[in-house]
Write a protein that holds these residues in place. Structure first.
Motif, short mmCIF file in Angstrom:
data_model
loop_
_atom_site.label_atom_id
_atom_site.label_comp_id
_atom_site.label_asym_id
_atom_site.label_seq_id
_atom_site.Cartn_x
_atom_site.Cartn_y
_atom_site.Cartn_z
N GLY A 1 -10.27 -0.07 9.45
CA GLY A 1 -8.84 0.09 9.28
C GLY A 1 -8.39 0.90 8.07
N GLU A 2 -9.22 0.98 7.05
CA GLU A 2 -8.78 1.71 5.85
C GLU A 2 -8.55 3.19 6.15
OE1 GLU A 2 -7.89 0.57 2.87
OE2 GLU A 2 -8.23 -1.49 3.56
N ASN A 3 -9.36 3.77 7.04
CA ASN A 3 -9.14 5.18 7.39
C ASN A 3 -7.78 5.37 8.06
OD1 ASN A 3 -11.56 6.09 6.36
ND2 ASN A 3 -12.62 6.07 8.33
N VAL A 4 -7.43 4.46 8.97
CA VAL A 4 -6.14 4.55 9.65
C VAL A 4 -5.00 4.37 8.64
CG1 VAL A 4 -4.61 3.40 11.31
CG2 VAL A 4 -7.01 3.82 11.89
N LYS A 5 -5.12 3.41 7.75
CA LYS A 5 -4.09 3.20 6.74
C LYS A 5 -3.90 4.45 5.89
CE LYS A 5 -4.90 0.55 3.09
NZ LYS A 5 -5.08 -0.68 2.27
N ARG A 6 -4.99 5.02 5.41
CA ARG A 6 -4.90 6.23 4.59
C ARG A 6 -4.30 7.38 5.38
NH1 ARG A 6 -8.04 10.08 5.29
NH2 ARG A 6 -9.66 8.75 6.19
N PHE A 7 -4.76 7.56 6.62
CA PHE A 7 -4.27 8.67 7.45
C PHE A 7 -2.77 8.58 7.64
CE2 PHE A 7 -3.21 10.54 11.57
CZ PHE A 7 -3.86 11.77 11.51
N PHE A 8 -2.26 7.41 7.97
CA PHE A 8 -0.83 7.27 8.21
C PHE A 8 -0.03 7.34 6.90
CE2 PHE A 8 -1.80 4.96 12.39
CZ PHE A 8 -1.54 6.10 13.12
N LEU A 9 -0.56 6.81 5.81
CA LEU A 9 0.15 6.94 4.53
C LEU A 9 0.26 8.40 4.11
CD1 LEU A 9 -1.29 3.94 2.44
CD2 LEU A 9 1.07 4.22 3.26
N GLN A 10 -0.74 9.18 4.45
CA GLN A 10 -0.73 10.60 4.08
C GLN A 10 0.13 11.44 5.02
OE1 GLN A 10 -4.88 11.72 4.08
NE2 GLN A 10 -5.24 10.95 2.01
N ASN A 11 0.27 11.01 6.27
CA ASN A 11 0.84 11.92 7.28
C ASN A 11 2.11 11.45 7.97
OD1 ASN A 11 -1.28 14.07 7.25
ND2 ASN A 11 -2.59 12.33 7.81
N LEU A 12 2.46 10.17 7.87
CA LEU A 12 3.75 9.74 8.41
C LEU A 12 4.88 10.29 7.56
CD1 LEU A 12 3.16 5.98 9.33
CD2 LEU A 12 4.02 7.74 10.90
N ASN A 13 6.00 10.58 8.16
CA ASN A 13 7.17 11.06 7.42
C ASN A 13 7.79 9.92 6.61
OD1 ASN A 13 6.88 13.63 8.42
ND2 ASN A 13 8.38 13.36 10.06
N LYS B 1 7.54 3.04 12.04
CA LYS B 1 8.03 4.34 12.48
C LYS B 1 7.92 5.40 11.39
CE LYS B 1 12.05 2.62 13.77
NZ LYS B 1 13.42 2.53 14.34
N ASN B 2 7.68 4.97 10.16
CA ASN B 2 7.60 5.92 9.06
C ASN B 2 6.74 5.34 7.94
OD1 ASN B 2 9.37 4.12 7.55
ND2 ASN B 2 11.05 4.99 8.74
N LYS B 3 6.54 6.13 6.91
CA LYS B 3 5.69 5.70 5.80
C LYS B 3 6.26 4.46 5.11
CE LYS B 3 4.09 9.00 3.31
NZ LYS B 3 3.94 10.10 2.32
N SER B 4 7.57 4.41 5.00
CA SER B 4 8.20 3.26 4.35
C SER B 4 7.91 1.97 5.11
CB SER B 4 9.71 3.49 4.26
OG SER B 4 10.37 2.37 3.71
N ASP B 5 7.96 2.02 6.45
CA ASP B 5 7.64 0.84 7.26
C ASP B 5 6.20 0.40 7.03
OD1 ASP B 5 10.17 0.78 8.45
OD2 ASP B 5 9.54 2.05 10.12
N LEU B 6 5.29 1.36 6.96
CA LEU B 6 3.88 1.03 6.75
C LEU B 6 3.68 0.41 5.37
CD1 LEU B 6 0.95 1.00 7.66
CD2 LEU B 6 0.75 3.38 6.90
N GLN B 7 4.32 0.98 4.36
CA GLN B 7 4.21 0.41 3.01
C GLN B 7 4.77 -1.01 2.97
OE1 GLN B 7 6.30 3.64 1.10
NE2 GLN B 7 4.41 4.54 0.29
N LYS B 8 5.85 -1.22 3.71
CA LYS B 8 6.43 -2.56 3.80
C LYS B 8 5.44 -3.53 4.43
CE LYS B 8 10.32 -5.02 5.98
NZ LYS B 8 11.50 -4.86 6.86
N LEU B 9 4.76 -3.10 5.47
CA LEU B 9 3.75 -3.94 6.13
C LEU B 9 2.61 -4.27 5.18
CD1 LEU B 9 2.46 -5.21 8.71
CD2 LEU B 9 1.47 -2.94 9.16
N ILE B 10 2.10 -3.26 4.49
CA ILE B 10 0.99 -3.48 3.56
C ILE B 10 1.38 -4.45 2.47
CG2 ILE B 10 -0.47 -2.33 1.84
CD1 ILE B 10 -0.21 0.22 3.66
#
Length: 387
Positions: free
Chosen positions: A375-387, A159-168
């Motif tokens: 997938g790297e484009n999606v990862k970068r896009f969400f890391l840059q733009n998710l709150n 739901k946010n950048k922190s969640d994505l970083q946790k997944l990575i």
């Protein structure tokens, strides 16, 4: 009275049987796979695929069908076990709340009979969902949250950048951990009420397609009757989506809405599942002008897998569509947007993703370009733009 009770009991049994039989039958008819798994590719393609750190897809409608996504399915295109088999890190699960009878690419009426209503009833959903688009939407959102909770830490709702970083970070030591995000296909789900935008945000939705196959309160669909731009309500919704941090998805939008959004949005946009007119000239697809404007916005474009978007044969045309965007505006703007489980026939299910790597290798893509698309484009896009 006794006869009435017996009649009610028989009807209840018939309805219960229908909830078990009908939805799986409909899904199997609406979501065929043209080539069944398992899939095989060259040793070079498989080796490259095995080196991919982050694989992602921007559009999947699996929540619609009532399948338990924690179990490996024998129908459809995506579930958690098949994501793990394909080493897919992140899937965007999109919510379909309405679909017009006679759905087509050219012109659909918002007043047409809704195909999702009988499916909702047949699935045995709460009567509160039978005739409410927002309730259907919130119910599907909760279903994904429940599936992820059942995974006991092996899946993450992003739901946010922190969640994505946790997944990575988690996948560095356990690649069986997967992520899911929530999107909505068609903002008719808001039922014309701006407060419902807050409700879906609280439910975890982070991407909304403004229109689907018909015009709605926000404006015109690419397949609707008006071809109109954003209404005043549509502009309100876009502004609030920008404020909340919900991505605007331009798939299925009229060309005028695409222009209107790009003129006003303060955030990069997504086109979650589409083709390009240079490969298949369809009003479903993006023109070069639109691709260039989306690139100027720093947006990202997911290429779909079904023949109405990319033509046949599908796999070469998927690769050609990716190549066209790369050559026109750069590899950083293109991603996968399968439209899996979206009432479409596809050439392969999610376990066939290595076929895409083999196709790009044959087309001369570099390893870095393949990683970007997969997938790297999606990862970068969400890391840059998710709150």
């Amino acid at each position: 009275m006794k006869k009435l009770i017996i009649s009610i009991g028989i009807l209840a049994l018939i309805y219960f049987a229908a909830t078990i039989i009908v939805p799986p039958y409909i899904e199997s008819q609406r979501n065929p796979v043209k080539i069944s798994p398992p899939y095989s590719v060259s040793a070079d393609a498989q080796a490259l695929y095995d080196r991919l750190d982050f694989i992602s897809d921007l559009h999947c409608d699996a929540l619609l069908w009532g399948r338990d996504l924690t179990k490996r399915g024998t129908r459809g295109h995506v579930d958690f076990p098949r994501m793990r088999e394909a080493n897919v890190a992140l899937e965007m699960f999109t919510i379909v709340s309405k679909s017009p009878a006679g759905q087509n690419m050219q012109s659909n009426s918002a007043e047409a009979f809704d195909n999702i209503t009988p499916l909702t009833i047949a699935k045995g959903e709460s009567p509160a969902n039978w005739f409410s688009l927002i309730n259907r939407t919130l119910s599907q959102s909760q279903n994904l949250a429940d599936f992820i909770e059942e995974e006991e830490g092996k899946a993450i709702l992003v739901k946010n950048k922190s969640d994505l970083q946790k997944l990575i970070e988690a996948r560095k030591t356990d690649p069986s951990i997967i992520g899911g995000m929530l999107g909505i296909e068609g903002a008719h789900a808001l039922e014309g009420d701006l407060e419902n935008l807050d409700r879906v945000y609280q439910a975890g939705v982070r991407m909304i397609g403004l229109t689907h196959f018909f015009d709605n309160e926000l404006g015109g669909s690419a397949h609707g009757q008006s071809q109109a731009g954003l209404t005043d309500f549509g502009k309100e919704v876009v502004r609030k989506m920008n404020e909340l941090g919900i991505f605007v998805d331009l798939a299925h939008c009229s060309p005028t809405i695409v222009d209107d959004v790009l003129a006003m949005t303060t955030k990069p946009v997504i086109v979650s599942h589409t083709g390009v007119r240079a490969v298949l000239d369809s009003q479903r697809n993006l023109s070069d002008y639109q691709i260039e404007k989306i690139a100027e916005n720093r947006g990202i474009i997911g290429i779909a897998f079904f023949d109405e978007a990319i033509g046949v044969p599908e796999l070469p045309n998927i690769i050609a569509s990716i190549k066209h965007i790369r050559d026109l505006v750069g590899i950083e703007h293109v991603a996968l947007g399968s439209d899996y489980d979206g009432s479409v026939a596809v050439p392969f299910d999610i376990t066939g993703f290595p076929l895409l790597v083999e196709g790009m290798l044959k087309a001369g893509f570099s390893e870095q370009e393949i990683k970007a698309v997969m997938g790297e484009n999606v990862k970068r896009f969400f890391l840059q733009n998710l709150n």
